[in-house]
Design an enzyme around this catalytic site. Structure first.
Site, mmCIF file in Angstrom:
data_model
loop_
_atom_site.group_PDB
_atom_site.id
_atom_site.type_symbol
_atom_site.label_atom_id
_atom_site.label_comp_id
_atom_site.label_asym_id
_atom_site.label_seq_id
_atom_site.Cartn_x
_atom_site.Cartn_y
_atom_site.Cartn_z
ATOM 1 C CG HIS A 17 -1.915 -0.994 1.400
ATOM 2 N ND1 HIS A 17 -2.057 -1.758 2.527
ATOM 3 C CD2 HIS A 17 -2.881 -1.405 0.545
ATOM 4 C CE1 HIS A 17 -3.074 -2.589 2.374
ATOM 5 N NE2 HIS A 17 -3.587 -2.406 1.174
ATOM 6 C CE LYS A 41 -12.769 -7.137 3.828
ATOM 7 N NZ LYS A 41 -12.153 -6.353 2.752
ATOM 8 N NE ARG A 90 -3.001 -6.832 -4.602
ATOM 9 C CZ ARG A 90 -3.811 -6.822 -3.561
ATOM 10 N NH1 ARG A 90 -3.371 -7.222 -2.399
ATOM 11 N NH2 ARG A 90 -5.062 -6.447 -3.673
ATOM 12 C CB SER A 127 -4.311 -6.531 4.464
ATOM 13 O OG SER A 127 -3.888 -5.271 4.055
#
Ligand code: ADP
Length: 159
Positions: A17, A41, A90, A127
């Protein structure tokens, strides 16, 4: 003045990040990092903790500001004079979802999305993987800032 946003969960912020945020900060006048408030979440860190960690690890950048948002990202952009969303890509697996989101955000409010390819050092980094590895005692140093590493160890020791 060009203000852009890097949105995400940042649970917790990783060096992947930070790589995107710092590169965006070199291109635009102001970068807002917006932490999504998503009550459904499950997260390891609260939104307040994530914001605090982001503030700590970006404090040396003069033009980065940490905020939180809920609801539609395009509404957040309109309310704050943000012209574009900056996202890191990514792998091909990110592409399909990100393209759909980018096209929808453009359709909704003409908000542009700009993609930066990840630094190859971090292309495998997320993460959720960091949390999973750390949970079982794996070494995630070098993947998150040291400040976050300490917070991660402390949080997992509590569990
Ligand atoms: P996710 O979208 O998987 O929930 P986050 O919300 O934490 O992940 O991340 C926000 C955004 O940060 C992602 O959409 C992606 O654009 C970017 N990002 C995350 N990890 C990396 C990385 N290792 N390299 C480049 N960009 C990344």
């Amino acid at each position: 003045m060009q203000r852009v946003v890097c949105p995400g969960s940042f649970d917790p912020v990783t060096n992947g990040h930070l790589d995107i945020v710092s590169r965006a900060a070199g291109l635009y006048d102001e970068v807002w990092v917006a932490v999504l408030v998503n009550i459904t979440k499950h997260s390891l860190f609260s939104v307040d903790e994530r914001v605090e960690m982001l503030r700590e690890v970006t404090k040396s950048y003069g033009n980065v500001r940490i905020e939180r948002f809920h609801g539609l990202l395009v509404d957040f952009c309109a309310a704050n004079g943000i012209t574009a969303v900056v996202k890191g890509l990514r792998a091909v697996s990110d592409f399909e979802y990100e393209m759909q989101m980018a096209q929808m955000n453009y359709r909704l409010a003409k908000v542009e999305t700009l993609f930066m390819t990840t630094n190859p050092l971090y292309s495998f980094l997320s993460s959720s993987l960091v949390k999973e590895i750390a949970k079982y005692g794996g070494d995630v140093s070098g993947l998150v800032p040291d400040y976050v590493l300490d917070r991660l160890r402390a949080r997992l020791a509590e569990e």
